[in-house]
Design a protein around this motif. Structure first.
Motif, PDB file in Angstrom:
ATOM      1  N   ILE A  11       0.823  -1.211   0.000  1.00 13.01           N
ATOM      2  CA  ILE A  11       0.000   0.000   0.000  1.00 13.01           C
ATOM      3  C   ILE A  11       0.857   1.262   0.000  1.00 13.01           C
ATOM      4  N   VAL A  12       0.434   2.238  -0.782  1.00 15.98           N
ATOM      5  CA  VAL A  12       0.947   3.606  -0.732  1.00 15.98           C
ATOM      6  C   VAL A  12      -0.287   4.485  -0.625  1.00 15.98           C
ATOM      7  N   SER A  13      -0.370   5.335   0.414  1.00 17.06           N
ATOM      8  CA  SER A  13      -1.616   6.054   0.640  1.00 17.06           C
ATOM      9  C   SER A  13      -1.402   7.307   1.482  1.00 17.06           C
ATOM     10  N   PRO A  14      -2.414   8.162   1.551  1.00 24.85           N
ATOM     11  CA  PRO A  14      -2.334   9.319   2.439  1.00 24.85           C
ATOM     12  C   PRO A  14      -2.305   8.948   3.922  1.00 24.85           C
ATOM     13  N   LEU A  15      -2.598   7.697   4.251  1.00 25.57           N
ATOM     14  CA  LEU A  15      -2.543   7.235   5.633  1.00 25.57           C
ATOM     15  C   LEU A  15      -1.280   6.435   5.924  1.00 25.57           C
ATOM     16  N   GLY A  16      -0.364   6.425   4.983  1.00 29.22           N
ATOM     17  CA  GLY A  16       0.890   5.714   5.210  1.00 29.22           C
ATOM     18  C   GLY A  16       1.246   4.786   4.072  1.00 29.22           C
ATOM     19  N   ASN A  17       2.527   4.432   4.023  1.00 32.95           N
ATOM     20  CA  ASN A  17       3.050   3.623   2.927  1.00 32.95           C
ATOM     21  C   ASN A  17       3.518   2.256   3.410  1.00 32.95           C
ATOM     22  N   GLU A  18       2.808   1.736   4.366  1.00 33.57           N
ATOM     23  CA  GLU A  18       3.145   0.438   4.958  1.00 33.57           C
ATOM     24  C   GLU A  18       1.860  -0.140   5.532  1.00 33.57           C
ATOM     25  N   LEU A  19       1.673  -1.435   5.390  1.00 31.41           N
ATOM     26  CA  LEU A  19       0.387  -2.073   5.660  1.00 31.41           C
ATOM     27  C   LEU A  19      -0.120  -1.822   7.077  1.00 31.41           C
ATOM     28  N   ASP A  20       0.693  -2.056   8.094  1.00 31.23           N
ATOM     29  CA  ASP A  20       0.219  -1.915   9.467  1.00 31.23           C
ATOM     30  C   ASP A  20      -0.145  -0.463   9.791  1.00 31.23           C
ATOM     31  N   THR A  21       0.672   0.474   9.324  1.00 29.25           N
ATOM     32  CA  THR A  21       0.381   1.893   9.568  1.00 29.25           C
ATOM     33  C   THR A  21      -0.942   2.280   8.923  1.00 29.25           C
ATOM     34  N   ALA A  79       4.408  -0.210  -4.102  1.00 29.87           N
ATOM     35  CA  ALA A  79       3.392  -1.081  -3.517  1.00 29.87           C
ATOM     36  C   ALA A  79       3.615  -2.535  -3.930  1.00 29.87           C
ATOM     37  N   ALA A  80       4.024  -2.746  -5.175  1.00 31.81           N
ATOM     38  CA  ALA A  80       4.280  -4.111  -5.642  1.00 31.81           C
ATOM     39  C   ALA A  80       5.487  -4.722  -4.936  1.00 31.81           C
ATOM     40  N   GLU A  81       6.520  -3.919  -4.685  1.00 31.18           N
ATOM     41  CA  GLU A  81       7.686  -4.430  -3.966  1.00 31.18           C
ATOM     42  C   GLU A  81       7.324  -4.800  -2.529  1.00 31.18           C
ATOM     43  N   GLN A  82       6.455  -3.991  -1.921  1.00 30.38           N
ATOM     44  CA  GLN A  82       5.956  -4.348  -0.588  1.00 30.38           C
ATOM     45  C   GLN A  82       5.193  -5.666  -0.628  1.00 30.38           C
ATOM     46  N   ALA A  83       4.314  -5.794  -1.622  1.00 28.49           N
ATOM     47  CA  ALA A  83       3.488  -6.999  -1.747  1.00 28.49           C
ATOM     48  C   ALA A  83       4.352  -8.237  -1.976  1.00 28.49           C
ATOM     49  N   LEU A  84       5.412  -8.070  -2.763  1.00 24.53           N
ATOM     50  CA  LEU A  84       6.340  -9.178  -2.995  1.00 24.53           C
ATOM     51  C   LEU A  84       6.980  -9.623  -1.691  1.00 24.53           C
ATOM     52  N   GLU A  85       7.469  -8.680  -0.920  1.00 25.20           N
ATOM     53  CA  GLU A  85       8.090  -9.016   0.357  1.00 25.20           C
ATOM     54  C   GLU A  85       7.078  -9.643   1.315  1.00 25.20           C
ATOM     55  N   ALA A 234      -1.400   3.839  -4.226  1.00 23.28           N
ATOM     56  CA  ALA A 234      -1.453   2.560  -4.933  1.00 23.28           C
ATOM     57  C   ALA A 234      -1.823   1.453  -3.962  1.00 23.28           C
ATOM     58  N   GLY A 235      -2.540   0.460  -4.467  1.00 24.06           N
ATOM     59  CA  GLY A 235      -2.856  -0.732  -3.691  1.00 24.06           C
ATOM     60  C   GLY A 235      -2.661  -1.956  -4.570  1.00 24.06           C
ATOM     61  N   ILE A 236      -1.757  -2.856  -4.174  1.00 28.82           N
ATOM     62  CA  ILE A 236      -1.429  -4.040  -4.968  1.00 28.82           C
ATOM     63  C   ILE A 236      -1.567  -5.287  -4.102  1.00 28.82           C
ATOM     64  N   LEU A 237      -2.246  -6.290  -4.631  1.00 28.64           N
ATOM     65  CA  LEU A 237      -2.396  -7.570  -3.949  1.00 28.64           C
ATOM     66  C   LEU A 237      -1.748  -8.681  -4.778  1.00 28.64           C
ATOM     67  N   GLY A 346      -7.833  -1.249  -5.205  1.00 25.10           N
ATOM     68  CA  GLY A 346      -6.775  -2.030  -4.578  1.00 25.10           C
ATOM     69  C   GLY A 346      -6.629  -1.720  -3.107  1.00 25.10           C
ATOM     70  N   ALA A 347      -6.631  -0.419  -2.767  1.00 22.86           N
ATOM     71  CA  ALA A 347      -6.492  -0.016  -1.365  1.00 22.86           C
ATOM     72  C   ALA A 347      -7.668  -0.517  -0.534  1.00 22.86           C
ATOM     73  N   GLU A 348      -8.873  -0.413  -1.081  1.00 19.01           N
ATOM     74  CA  GLU A 348     -10.061  -0.817  -0.328  1.00 19.01           C
ATOM     75  C   GLU A 348     -10.177  -2.335  -0.219  1.00 19.01           C
ATOM     76  N   ALA A 349      -9.650  -3.061  -1.197  1.00 23.21           N
ATOM     77  CA  ALA A 349      -9.605  -4.517  -1.092  1.00 23.21           C
ATOM     78  C   ALA A 349      -8.683  -4.937   0.045  1.00 23.21           C
ATOM     79  N   ILE A 350      -7.554  -4.250   0.166  1.00 24.89           N
ATOM     80  CA  ILE A 350      -6.622  -4.540   1.265  1.00 24.89           C
ATOM     81  C   ILE A 350      -7.305  -4.304   2.612  1.00 24.89           C
ATOM     82  N   ALA A 351      -8.024  -3.198   2.724  1.00 19.79           N
ATOM     83  CA  ALA A 351      -8.739  -2.916   3.969  1.00 19.79           C
ATOM     84  C   ALA A 351      -9.785  -3.983   4.271  1.00 19.79           C
ATOM     85  N   LEU A 352     -10.474  -4.464   3.243  1.00 16.86           N
ATOM     86  CA  LEU A 352     -11.500  -5.487   3.457  1.00 16.86           C
ATOM     87  C   LEU A 352     -10.870  -6.814   3.867  1.00 16.86           C
TER      88      LEU A 352
END
Length: 412
Positions: A11-21, A79-85, A234-237, A346-352
């Motif tokens: 995730i890359v977003s106005p609320l942070g660029n890391e999933l837990d944040t 976001a894709a590099e985060q998702a890969l990791e 960005a939101g990538i799954l 993508g971002a909202e799918a991650i939240a769900l």
């Protein structure tokens, strides 16, 4: 048919660029909307947006590589590099011909395009960058992710306006389900908070003008809503066949079980007033999933905070669920994120996914007095705890594009 599971998220977003944040702020009801500081917006009707902070592309990829990518591509690649990791995938052990990338953008490289138009006008054709076209075209995020992964399987960059993320996830789901791919990185990316886009949306009276109170400006379903807030990110799954995921011992975060798409066939920008296209997409998604309306436990609404859109979606949910509609919490992530355009799905799918995993529905903030006809349980202002097995996520876009996915808490 293969079962399709989710094994990574970025995730890359106005609320942070890391999933837990991102997730913790969403649960807490924090707003990511602020005054625009990336350019002088003082003369614009709308002077607020959801901005991505603290992403230094040159530090991450080096100056040479960063300068070859528009911001929307940088967001998508990060976001894709985060998702890969997050997925734990070992690229050296994958069949690259069965590894795909389905990532789209609604507007693409608007910053690159306008910058080069300025160069052409002010300094002549010789100053236009030879990398302008590959930087601005909207498939370039998918291309750069594919290059990074070495993926030689199917690549798709859907352009379905603000329903892009769900279109990408849904089409990737179809491909894996039929056995044509093992793994697909799917989602959307957008970086359109730019003077040209702000002027266009603003002159169309689509944006909120609540400049004095940025964090209260995005108000889905509220009687005082006055338009959406532009946002970026960005939101990538990582979508993967269950067999492939199990074979490598992957951690599984959720499952995609349904997808539906439709067209309003009504208007360039206005939704069908009865939400007919939205209803068809939701109905199709449930049919694909093989479930009944009363199996839905939670809905992630598109809910941009426009007068017509929020009401039409409410009508569509009523038509789909009948009396069950009043029993289902409906959350609007855009109340906190703003409208990330092609990155929203993508971002909202991650939240769900996180809602189904943890049993927490993020609130719809700024909902003080529901608007006329907006009579569902929108989880106003406080997160909701519970057990949620199946969730529906809606994404709709200009031109009448509708894309809906059904996610399920993963069970063996």
């Amino acid at each position: 048919m293969e079962r399709v599971v989710i094994t990574g998220m970025g995730i890359v977003s106005p609320l942070g660029n890391e999933l837990d944040t991102f997730w913790n702020k969403l649960k807490a009801g924090e707003s990511g909307i602020s005054s625009i500081d990336s350019f002088d917006a003082s003369e614009y009707k709308t002077q607020i947006a959801g901005l991505v902070k603290n992403l230094d592309a040159e530090e991450r990829w080096g100056r040479k590589e960063a300068r070859k990518m528009d911001r929307f591509t940088q967001f998508g690649l990060y976001a894709a590099e985060q998702a890969l990791e997050h997925s734990g995938l070992d690229l050296d052990k994958l069949d690259r011909e069965r590894l795909g990338v389905y990532v789209g953008s609604g507007i693409g490289g608007i910053e690159t395009l306008v910058h080069n138009v300025d160069l052409l006008r002010d300094r002549g054709k010789g100053r236009v960058s030879p990398t302008m076209v590959p930087m601005m075209i909207s498939n370039m995020a998918a291309a750069q992710i594919s290059i990074r992964l070495g993926s030689m399987g199917p690549s798709l960059s859907p352009v379905t306006a603000c329903s892009i993320g769900n279109t990408a996830i849904g089409e990737a789901f179809r491909l894996i389900r039929t056995g044509e791919a093992d793994v697909i990185f799917a989602g959307g990316t957008e970086a359109a908070v730019h003077p040209l886009a702000l002027a266009g949306f603003g002159n169309a009276t689509a944006l909120s003008v609540r400049n004095h109170a940025p964090q209260q400006a995005s108000r889905p379903f509220d009687a005082g809503r006055d338009g959406f807030i532009m946002s970026e990110g960005a939101g990538i799954l990582v979508l993967e066949s269950l067999a492939h995921a199990k074979n490598r011992g992957a951690t599984i975060y959720g499952e995609v079980i349904g997808y539906g798409a439709s067209s309003d066939a009504y208007h360039m920008v206005a939704p069908h007033p009865e939400g007919t296209g939205a209803y068809i997409a939701m109905k199709t998604a449930l049919k694909t999933a093989g479930i009944q309306p009363d199996h839905i436990d939670v809905i992630s609404a598109h809910a941009t905070s426009t007068e017509a859109g929020d009401l039409a979606e409410t009508k569509a949910i009523h038509r789909l669920l009948g009396d069950h509609a009043y029993s289902v919490p409906v959350t609007a992530n855009k109340s906190m994120l703003g409208h990330m355009l092609g990155a929203s799905g993508g971002a909202e799918a991650i939240a769900l996914v996180q809602t189904l995993r943890e049993g927490v529905v993020p609130p719809t903030i700024n909902l003080d007095h529901p608007g006329e006809g907006c009579d569902l349980d929108y989880v106003p202002n406080q997160a909701r705890l519970g057990h949620f097995q199946i969730g529906l996520s809606n994404s709709f876009g200009f031109g009448g594009h509708n894309a809906v996915i059904v996610l399920k808490r993963f069970d063996e």
